[in-house]
Design an enzyme around this catalytic site. Structure first.
Site, mmCIF file in Angstrom:
data_model
loop_
_atom_site.group_PDB
_atom_site.id
_atom_site.type_symbol
_atom_site.label_atom_id
_atom_site.label_comp_id
_atom_site.label_asym_id
_atom_site.label_seq_id
_atom_site.Cartn_x
_atom_site.Cartn_y
_atom_site.Cartn_z
ATOM 1 N N ARG A 42 42.559 49.492 46.380
ATOM 2 C CA ARG A 42 41.295 49.891 45.647
ATOM 3 C C ARG A 42 41.684 50.273 44.024
ATOM 4 O O ARG A 42 40.711 49.993 43.238
ATOM 5 C CB ARG A 42 40.767 51.209 46.403
ATOM 6 C CG ARG A 42 40.072 50.881 47.496
ATOM 7 C CD ARG A 42 39.334 51.851 47.993
ATOM 8 N NE ARG A 42 38.671 51.534 49.451
ATOM 9 C CZ ARG A 42 37.902 52.445 50.127
ATOM 10 N NH1 ARG A 42 37.608 53.791 49.640
ATOM 11 N NH2 ARG A 42 37.415 51.971 51.344
ATOM 12 N N ASP A 150 25.623 62.750 44.324
ATOM 13 C CA ASP A 150 26.808 62.157 44.890
ATOM 14 C C ASP A 150 27.700 62.101 43.865
ATOM 15 O O ASP A 150 27.595 62.331 42.465
ATOM 16 C CB ASP A 150 26.692 60.702 45.094
ATOM 17 C CG ASP A 150 27.761 60.059 46.259
ATOM 18 O OD1 ASP A 150 27.408 60.159 47.270
ATOM 19 O OD2 ASP A 150 28.772 59.652 45.620
#
Length: 298
Positions: A42, A150
């Site tokens: 990632r 978020d």
């Protein structure tokens, strides 16, 4: 540095530890060694974009004052954003019941405040709005507001656009899809659906780290925090429960994910009233206060 060099960079143990420690401090994420290959995969694109040769150089950057912005990118890359519409449908039954309970207050000029904490791409907040509007069609004209937050700035931007490719609208019935979304097709992309203003007008989407101070001043009647705390260790969860209690209205409800629980809920002022459904337990909360004060005085 060549692109191929960054793609071949390996996450060495010292860099893994540095990244894991930083992720924990910044966001409460607990990363285990077994996930190092996933973390490496990632983050390699961040090395490539920044022109860095290896993870040691990347760690030097994110640990420096100049790396503050990149720390947000790091957390964004490590955060799992998996959601879909009407996930864990029993909670939307709770939501309908809560609307019925609050409706007299709403019609008398009161407010209904809902928080989707860890909103991911926005499906949860939109599902809540659809549930409420479908149950009481004129509720959008009352004082209803949904806050969606978020930690990941990329998914916050996605949620603000409220546009979903066809593969992401599964879970919405054909009738609801037609009623609450307009179909749109962007050049070179699959058909997509954009939420109508009747939904988006009641939702505000902001970036928020749950481990940072919460700027909201008003309490919430309903808080969704589902499939978020599962990524935190027990110590971090224990810090969050009192914060959620303080953010709830006295008769509010906290909804967690299907695999999440508050261990010993009464210890934190909650009582469990249904599957992953918690309400403030005021009697226990008030009896705990003198003991807490006594401890602080000692």
């Amino acid at each position: 540095m060549s692109t191929s060099a960054s793609q071949q960079a390996d996450l060495d143990p010292a860099s893994f530890r540095a990244i894991a420690d930083l992720a924990y401090r910044e966001s409460g994420l607990t990363l285990v060694q077994e996930k190092s290959s996933m973390i490496q995969s990632r983050l390699r694109h961040r090395l490539r974009d920044l022109g860095l040769a290896d993870f040691a150089a990347y760690c030097s950057l994110v640990q420096s004052d100049a790396g503050q912005g990149e720390r947000r990118n790091l957390i964004s890359a490590l955060t799992t954003n998996v959601s879909h519409f009407f996930r864990e449908s029993h909670h939307f039954d709770v939501l309908r019941a809560e609307l019925d309970r609050h409706l007299p207050k709403l019609r008398a000029g009161g407010q209904l405040r809902i928080w989707s904490a860890g909103c991911s791409n926005g499906q949860e907040a939109l599902s809540a709005a659809m549930t409420l509007l479908d149950h009481v069609p004129d509720v959008a004209r009352l004082d209803l507001r949904i806050l969606a937050t978020d930690i990941d700035p990329e998914v916050v931007q996605f949620a603000r656009k409220a546009t979903y490719p066809e593969r992401l609208v599964r879970g919405i019935s054909p009738d609801m899809l037609k009623k609450y979304f307009d179909q749109t097709t962007e050049a070179g992309h699959e058909p997509s659906y954009i939420a109508k203003p009747v939904l988006t007008d009641v939702i505000r989407v902001n970036e928020l780290n749950l481990l940072s101070p919460w700027p909201m001043r008003k309490r919430f009647d309903i808080i969704f925090c589902r499939n978020v705390v599962i990524y935190f260790d027990q110590r971090t969860q224990e810090k969050l429960w009192p914060s959620f209690l303080n953010a709830l209205a006295p008769d509010g409800v906290l909804l967690l994910g299907h695999s999440e629980r508050i261990a010993e809920p009464e210890r934190y002022g909650f009582t469990c009233t249904g599957p992953t459904t918690y309400r403030p337990c005021h009697a226990l909360k008030s009896t705990a206060r003198p003991e807490k004060q006594k401890q602080s005085e000692g």
